[in-house]
Design a protein around this motif. Structure first.
Motif, PDB file in Angstrom:
ATOM      1  N   ARG A   1       0.802  -1.226   0.000  1.00 33.57           N
ATOM      2  CA  ARG A   1       0.000   0.000   0.000  1.00 33.57           C
ATOM      3  C   ARG A   1       0.830   1.268   0.000  1.00 33.57           C
ATOM      4  O   ARG A   1       0.686   2.139   0.873  1.00 33.57           O
ATOM      5  CB  ARG A   1      -0.908   0.042   1.247  1.00 33.57           C
ATOM      6  CG  ARG A   1      -1.929  -1.045   1.350  1.00 33.57           C
ATOM      7  CD  ARG A   1      -3.040  -0.823   0.318  1.00 33.57           C
ATOM      8  NE  ARG A   1      -4.201  -1.609   0.711  1.00 33.57           N
ATOM      9  CZ  ARG A   1      -5.234  -1.091   1.383  1.00 33.57           C
ATOM     10  NH1 ARG A   1      -5.277   0.173   1.649  1.00 33.57           N
ATOM     11  NH2 ARG A   1      -6.239  -1.875   1.734  1.00 33.57           N
ATOM     12  N   THR A   2       1.720   1.373  -0.931  1.00 30.98           N
ATOM     13  CA  THR A   2       2.583   2.546  -0.956  1.00 30.98           C
ATOM     14  C   THR A   2       1.985   3.712  -1.742  1.00 30.98           C
ATOM     15  O   THR A   2       2.178   4.860  -1.394  1.00 30.98           O
ATOM     16  CB  THR A   2       3.949   2.192  -1.561  1.00 30.98           C
ATOM     17  OG1 THR A   2       3.703   1.356  -2.700  1.00 30.98           O
ATOM     18  CG2 THR A   2       4.810   1.457  -0.571  1.00 30.98           C
ATOM     19  N   ALA A   3       1.252   3.398  -2.815  1.00 26.90           N
ATOM     20  CA  ALA A   3       0.719   4.473  -3.662  1.00 26.90           C
ATOM     21  C   ALA A   3      -0.795   4.558  -3.535  1.00 26.90           C
ATOM     22  O   ALA A   3      -1.464   3.590  -3.193  1.00 26.90           O
ATOM     23  CB  ALA A   3       1.089   4.217  -5.112  1.00 26.90           C
ATOM     24  N   THR A   4      -1.326   5.736  -3.828  1.00 21.79           N
ATOM     25  CA  THR A   4      -2.790   5.870  -3.841  1.00 21.79           C
ATOM     26  C   THR A   4      -3.326   5.713  -5.253  1.00 21.79           C
ATOM     27  O   THR A   4      -4.529   5.620  -5.463  1.00 21.79           O
ATOM     28  CB  THR A   4      -3.229   7.252  -3.318  1.00 21.79           C
ATOM     29  OG1 THR A   4      -2.760   8.270  -4.229  1.00 21.79           O
ATOM     30  CG2 THR A   4      -2.666   7.506  -1.935  1.00 21.79           C
ATOM     31  N   ALA A   5      -2.419   5.711  -6.226  1.00 15.29           N
ATOM     32  CA  ALA A   5      -2.849   5.548  -7.620  1.00 15.29           C
ATOM     33  C   ALA A   5      -1.762   4.835  -8.408  1.00 15.29           C
ATOM     34  O   ALA A   5      -0.581   4.968  -8.110  1.00 15.29           O
ATOM     35  CB  ALA A   5      -3.140   6.899  -8.265  1.00 15.29           C
TER      36      ALA A   5
END
Lengths: 329, 329
Positions: free
Chosen positions: A233-237
């Motif tokens: 879960r490092t990026a939101t997109a």
DNA sequence: GAGTAAGTTGTTAGCGCTCACAATAGTTTC
DNA sequence: GAAACTATTGTGAGCGCTAACAACTTACTC
């Protein structure tokens, strides 16, 4: 099968006059032309391609060298080339590469030269292809799809970098700041260009471009990567290199309970006909492959018929917004 | 480009001897053959296809007539044909139909005859195609993919009926009693065969075969049908004509809150590379299209080289069980 | 050792078309 | 009305190859 000579006899002219009619030479009187055309129709005459080819050293054939020809992009590009070629009176001969290597490319090109093709369209989106073509100057016009071309080779491409910018721009607009990229294999020209476009767009907006993973275009690789990313879960997109990897990614996220677009937004690339029916429907960048194929043939015909030098054409991509993107939570 | 004559001179033999070496005629002494082969290598000689074709009236070319060539099935069949053809030393010329009509088919066949192709493979899965081919006997061997052939045309097909039976049998085994079918367009040979197979399997098990809806192969049509079925809930299982419609169906069900496979089981057809990554992964019937293409060429080569009469080959489909099927609630 | 067969090589013609050139008819110019 | 064009048509050669046949070797038979 009737020959030129038979038509000539029937029309009461010499074989050469018939030849002139067939080839649209200007200096044939209207009356003669009509008489010859009538004779052609009556006999159902069709010119013998081999004989013509033997003397002119032209075959009215375009060779299309391709790899991955069953994939959506290449297949549709081929279709575009075929339509444009047949409209222009050319035959289309194909050679599909089982594996991309210099030797295989050389082989296929020789195969085409054996047929004395008038031109070669190359749909082999690997970087090394251009190098191979540079090395083995085939002596006929060459158009390489998916590249800007080179000194001796014309290029027709969709603006990949622009496509990446459209995708990333859309995500930034929605408020995303951590935007990762799932790249295609880096020996593909397009994969490199998309990664560069992604990177450039992020840097231009003052954002980090350090979240990259490389897949192999397949849904399977997208799935594997998705499983990994779901736990991190490092990026939101995520800007994904193509729609197939996006599909695998969506599947992995769905299994892991990561919601798209609520938890993570996803943008694909290609806009295959199915992409609007993924779960959720995929926001993606559309490439018009058939148009690309047609443009190829435009360049090719100009090169063959007008002797135009090497040139380039670029097709604009288009962002298609659907349900896989939203503002970050 | 060096000619036969040049090679002959260099090897100190007559041009005819060189021709014999090239064509693998038996009566050439080993010493001569080696001398000629050396000369060929030194000069980089390649036989002129047009000249050969002019005299033999053969072109070493197979014409492939196709429609929907960018779709997964046809594209891979084409690939199989191309590989097999090139392995056998044949060129592959293609003509893609924009629309399927008798006139368009005639046009394409004439186009091939202009090239004096040695054979024609037809990948046009519409029922009327066979009729058109029957009418216009091209005078060269014809293999029609996706059909059993006819009096004058050979056929190569995947056993569609068997595929349908596999799918339906699997559903029955799981305990389903109301099994619907989402058919493909009924002017497609395969669509009809699958519907028949579905129907036959149900009747053989003493079940009703009255739940049929017709789609157009696209994900969009599957989606529309899915929306309708979601509200009706008549069947506990659906046998869908292809994977793309299945995708649309899954999407519609997901939107409507119909769970797959808990509420409804779904079986597709084709097994595209993506189908294992649908939500849920799709149980489907695999068709080996490349194998189909290779089989086509087998028939073709036998027809061309051995003068074999019209024949048929059938490829067996295979059930791939994934997550979209389960016992009914 | 003459006669026959089999193996090897060469000679000639022609596939159907286009190109270069020659020839004829029709038109313009002064 | 002869010269100089232009428009139209015809003639001959040859593109590079293979098929058919001819010719020459060598080997084998009785």
């Amino acid at each position: 099968m009737p020959r030129l000579e038979d038509v000539a006899e029937r029309a009461g002219v010499s074989h050469q006059t018939v030849s002139r009619v067939i080839n649209n030479h200007p200096n044939v009187s209207k009356a003669t032309r009509e008489r010859v055309e009538a004779a052609i129709a009556e006999l159902g005459y069709r010119r013998n391609t081999a004989a013509r080819s033997l003397v002119t050293r032209k075959s009215q054939t375009i060779g299309v060298l391709g790899s991955e020809l069953s994939q959506y992009g290449p297949a549709n590009t081929l279709l575009g080339v075929e339509h444009a070629a047949r409209d222009a009176g050319y035959f289309v001969s194909i050679a599909a590469l089982r594996a991309v290597s210099r030797e295989a490319i050389f082989d296929a090109i020789r195969h085409f030269l054996d047929q004395s093709v008038d031109g070669i369209v190359v749909i082999v989106p690997h970087s090394e292809t251009l190098l191979a073509l540079e090395e083995l100057k085939p002596g006929v016009p060459v158009v390489a799809v998916g590249s800007l071309g080179s000194e001796s080779v014309s290029g027709a491409m969709v603006d990949q970098k622009r496509g990446a910018e459209l995708a990333v721009g859309h995500l930034i607009e929605q408020g995303h700041r951590r935007i990762g990229h799932i790249a295609g294999p880096q020996d593909w020209i397009d994969a490199v260009a998309r990664a560069e476009g992604w990177s450039a767009a992020l840097r231009a907006a003052g954002l980090d471009d350090n979240l990259v993973v490389e897949g192999d275009w397949s849904a399977g690789s997208g799935y594997e990567i998705g499983r990994k990313l779901a736990s991190e879960r490092t990026a939101t997109a995520l800007f994904v290199g193509n729609d197939q990897m996006s599909l695998g990614l969506l599947r992995a996220f769905s299994e892991a309970g990561v919601r798209v677009p609520e938890d993570v937004s996803v943008v694909g690339f290609d806009d295959q006909p199915e992409s609007g029916y993924f779960t959720p429907p995929l926001t993606t960048v559309r490439q018009d492959f058939e148009e690309l194929g047609r443009r190829c043939m435009d360049l090719m015909l100009r090169a063959i018929e007008k002797g135009d030098t090497v040139s380039t054409t670029v097709v604009e991509p288009e962002l298609v917004v659907r349900g896989s993107t939203a503002a970050p939570a």
